[in-house]
Design a protein around this motif. Structure first.
Motif, PDB file in Angstrom:
ATOM      1  N   CYS A 185     -10.442  -0.773  -1.583  1.00 32.25           N
ATOM      2  CA  CYS A 185      -9.390  -1.718  -1.154  1.00 32.25           C
ATOM      3  C   CYS A 185      -9.684  -3.121  -1.698  1.00 32.25           C
ATOM      4  O   CYS A 185     -10.794  -3.405  -2.147  1.00 32.25           O
ATOM      5  N   ARG A 219      -5.879   5.950  -4.978  1.00 28.91           N
ATOM      6  CA  ARG A 219      -5.537   4.771  -4.162  1.00 28.91           C
ATOM      7  C   ARG A 219      -4.481   4.003  -4.940  1.00 28.91           C
ATOM      8  O   ARG A 219      -4.716   3.622  -6.087  1.00 28.91           O
ATOM      9  N   SER A 247      -5.564   2.305   2.093  1.00 31.12           N
ATOM     10  CA  SER A 247      -6.475   1.580   1.202  1.00 31.12           C
ATOM     11  C   SER A 247      -7.679   1.177   2.050  1.00 31.12           C
ATOM     12  O   SER A 247      -7.534   0.455   3.042  1.00 31.12           O
ATOM     13  N   THR A 252      -0.674   4.217  -0.510  1.00 33.18           N
ATOM     14  CA  THR A 252      -1.599   5.172   0.118  1.00 33.18           C
ATOM     15  C   THR A 252      -2.406   4.322   1.097  1.00 33.18           C
ATOM     16  O   THR A 252      -2.335   3.085   1.038  1.00 33.18           O
ATOM     17  N   ASN A 261     -12.092   3.867  -0.739  1.00 34.55           N
ATOM     18  CA  ASN A 261     -11.305   4.080  -1.970  1.00 34.55           C
ATOM     19  C   ASN A 261     -11.035   2.797  -2.765  1.00 34.55           C
ATOM     20  O   ASN A 261     -10.249   2.803  -3.702  1.00 34.55           O
ATOM     21  N   ALA A 301       0.845  -1.202   0.000  1.00 35.20           N
ATOM     22  CA  ALA A 301       0.000   0.000   0.000  1.00 35.20           C
ATOM     23  C   ALA A 301       0.880   1.251   0.000  1.00 35.20           C
ATOM     24  O   ALA A 301       1.636   1.482   0.945  1.00 35.20           O
ATOM     25  N   ASN A 339     -12.917   3.552  -6.708  1.00 33.64           N
ATOM     26  CA  ASN A 339     -12.429   4.511  -5.698  1.00 33.64           C
ATOM     27  C   ASN A 339     -13.427   5.670  -5.587  1.00 33.64           C
ATOM     28  O   ASN A 339     -13.520   6.501  -6.491  1.00 33.64           O
TER      29      ASN A 339
END
Ligand code: AKG
Length: 277
Positions: free
Chosen positions: A134, A204, A128, A126, A132, A124, A198
């Motif tokens: 995941c 993301r 998650s 960013t 957004n 990751a 997202n």
């Protein structure tokens, strides 16, 4: 290295949720580098996935460093042993508010690798989250073997052929892998998983790195290449790939193009996909 109870959980459930592995400065470095090199898609007209988001470790020194990260490799070694190739890597870049999604699938469907020992480390870059988009998984679904998929022509589906499981799934048992930036989750090649669009106001970004033990074979007639990142290769099933010396390195650009072309050719004749069509 992972603890024995983490290894048991992976064997039972087919995944490990996020483990904090990258430091904050590393997240900043890899996130900025990824934005610079992969933020804008470079399409080559053949593949659905942008070429600068597939096997970026053959093009960019930062990505070449990421796939060799000691913390990631230690965890991977606990799951698949000490002799490790990187077979593939995808930058899963979902722009803010974008409708792109990943349908329910098993990674094994389009890799053509056997035995089924490939593990994906999903890094990751960013946070998650459910908002957004995941990754969501069906725990234990790796235990029931390779299931049929169909191609999905929806342009918003992010997989190379839009592969989608064509069996009935109990989606209510899905578990979201919500991660903080710098966490890494791990999933087995037969684990059923997906991700939704997202809906947030920021990108993301996750990088899915596919690791295999060197004894795993690729089943199609096309000879593929891979990158040895730990241990030794006593089998010779894959050609060795060079590492990029710098960004925009001419030799690296042609090695990357060659590797993707072979992968494309192979994926057209994956046995699982043949049975399905
Ligand atoms: O990042 C995503 O949304 C999907 C990732 C995925 O399917 C994978 O890493 O195998």
């Amino acid at each position: 290295m992972l603890l024995p109870k983490q290894i048991e959980k992976y064997a039972k459930n087919g995944y490990l949720p996020g483990i904090p592995i990258l430091s904050a400065p590393e997240v900043k470095h890899f996130n900025e580098s990824c934005h610079r090199c992969c933020g804008v898609e470079i399409k080559d007209g053949i593949r659905r996935q942008a070429s600068n988001r597939v096997k970026p470790f053959l093009l960019y020194p930062w990505a070449s460093k990421l796939i060799r990260h000691k913390g990631i490799l230690d965890a991977v070694e606990s799951l698949i042993g000490p002799n490790i190739f990187v077979f593939h890597t995808t930058v899963w870049f979902k722009n803010a508010g974008a409708g792109n999604y990943v349908p329910w699938h098993q990674d094994a469907t389009y890799f053509g690798l056997y035995p089924y020992e490939h593990v994906t480390a999903w890094v990751a870059l960013t946070d998650s989250t459910l908002e957004n988009g995941c990754v969501e998984v069906l725990p234990g679904s790796h235990n029931s073997g390779q299931k049929p998929h169909r191609d999905n022509r929806d342009e918003l589906a992010m997989l190379s052929r839009g592969q989608t499981l064509s069996i009935n799934l109990d989606e209510s048992s899905g578990v979201p892998l919500e991660l903080s930036a710098g966490d890494v989750s791990f999933h087995h090649t037969l684990l059923m998983h997906r991700s939704a669009p997202n809906k947030s106001r920021a990108p993301r970004i996750g990088i899915g790195i596919s690791y295999i033990p060197t004894h795993v074979k690729h089943l199609t007639k096309t000879r593929l290449s891979a990158t040895l990142v730990r241990g030794v290769d006593r089998f010779g099933y894959f050609d060795k790939e060079p590492s990029p010396k710098k960004e925009n390195d001419e030799a690296a650009i042609s090695a990357h193009a060659e590797s993707l072309a072979r992968f494309q050719e192979a994926s057209e004749s994956i046995p699982e996909m043949k049975e399905i069509h």
